[in-house]
Design an enzyme around this catalytic site. Sequence first.
Site, PDB file in Angstrom:
ATOM      1  NE  ARG A   1      45.905  37.549  45.421  1.00 62.42           N
ATOM      2  CZ  ARG A   1      44.978  36.861  44.782  1.00 62.42           C
ATOM      3  NH1 ARG A   1      43.712  37.189  44.909  1.00 62.42           N
ATOM      4  NH2 ARG A   1      45.311  35.837  44.012  1.00 62.42           N
TER       5      ARG A   1
ATOM      6  NE  ARG B   1      37.840  41.065  50.207  1.00 65.65           N
ATOM      7  CZ  ARG B   1      37.664  40.723  48.929  1.00 65.65           C
ATOM      8  NH1 ARG B   1      38.672  40.801  48.087  1.00 65.65           N
ATOM      9  NH2 ARG B   1      36.481  40.335  48.489  1.00 65.65           N
TER      10      ARG B   1
ATOM     11  CD  GLU C   1      36.875  34.383  43.604  1.00 63.61           C
ATOM     12  OE1 GLU C   1      38.042  34.079  43.323  1.00 63.61           O
ATOM     13  OE2 GLU C   1      36.466  35.563  43.642  1.00 63.61           O
TER      14      GLU C   1
ATOM     15  CB  SER D   1      39.036  32.748  40.067  1.00 66.86           C
ATOM     16  OG  SER D   1      38.662  33.489  38.939  1.00 66.86           O
TER      17      SER D   1
ATOM     18  NE  ARG E   1      38.463  34.059  49.657  1.00 60.63           N
ATOM     19  CZ  ARG E   1      37.938  35.012  48.898  1.00 60.63           C
ATOM     20  NH1 ARG E   1      37.007  34.695  48.003  1.00 60.63           N
ATOM     21  NH2 ARG E   1      38.314  36.272  49.012  1.00 60.63           N
TER      22      ARG E   1
END
Length: 426
Positions: A261, A276, A348, A351, A390
């Site tokens: 990403r 991130r 987070e 999801s 994560r």
Amino acid sequence: MHDIAYIRSHPTEFDAAMKMRGGEAVSDSIIALDLKRREATTKVQEAQSRRNDASKAIGQAMGQGDKDKAEALKAEVAQIKAAMPEWEEAEREASAELSELLASLPNIPAADVPPGSDENENVEVSQWGEKRDFAFEPQEHADIGPALGMDFETGTQLSGARFTFLRGDMARLHRALAQFMLDQQTRENGYTECNPPVLVNDDAMYGTDKLPKFAEDSFRTTDGRWLIPTSEVSLTASVAGHILGDLAEPTRLTAHTLCFRSEAGSAGRDTRGLIRQHQFEKVELVSICRPEDSEAEHERMVRCAEGILEALNLPYRRMLLCVGDMGFGARKTFDLEVWLPGQDAYREISSCSNTGEFQARRMNARYRPEGEKKTRFVHTLNGSGLAVGRTLVAVIENYQNEDGSVSVPEALAPYMGGVTRLEPAA
């Protein structure tokens, strides 16, 4: 993609849903474009039919010796042929304009999704686990990590910001987490393991609602392929254009892949550490099911993701996202947020979204109920089971020791070859 028939029948409800998603009332524009398209289509079809009839009549007139009639019919056919390109172009333009507008609109929220504009209005559904009571001040993973093999400097040197180079037992712990997740999701939860491409075409990205809206958040190769932002794209698009069987049991797929990403728009956010990254790994969960099964399948998927956190004894909470914080293609989303003691915050880690038939319409994925001739659109669901990097962050922060070492969770022992602790370099 949205159902035109629904919009024509429920314009007020559709506009209300778009306004909830932060947009404007668009049903009038959609209905007008749809009418324009259908009128153009009807004109083309009528012209084609008349051309065919006239062409047949020419032969009959010639056979009857009526040359004047034959010539008149030839002139009519020539006129229709000359006008057809304009009518066909009008049909193409109206269809393209309608498709472009529909592709830009987000999914309709489920009835039980709470209102709200951003993450501050998400609703906590539940919490699990006891937060560890540290006898010392816990540190963030970005501070502990370098001495344990989390090399941010080399990652930046090789590739720039938001890349990390893992070494030694840190790399092994990362691999162990991925293997553990895959084993849990396949052996315990019934998902079929897949090894899909991480380079996909435009159709795969469009069908899973990543194009056109998220083009700038993805990396594209010089030959026009896309690096997947998540294997949701590859796994879900694997049924594009298919007519599946009865789907009495949902199709459940999982994969451990690299994900990419560009993180467009995230400048200044999570610049330290592994939270991130431009390149990361994830164990993805995808389900393809009947509409009447998707709500239960959504709950099952969330529980499969929660099971990983519970097996690792990582405290977490489940959040129901409000309308303003949901992804573009989701009709309902639960986030799992893991406790990070170094940050003194929940972050987070998964999801899980039910997209309903939104993606299925874009990629024309259907099933045929038993005993019926007519097909229906499937429902698609996707979720992280979990984000590997994560989860590594969560393990490091929750299992850290005062001397800078990190204990290996018991659940990962079979994957660590006897290593029970990550020790800082001397």
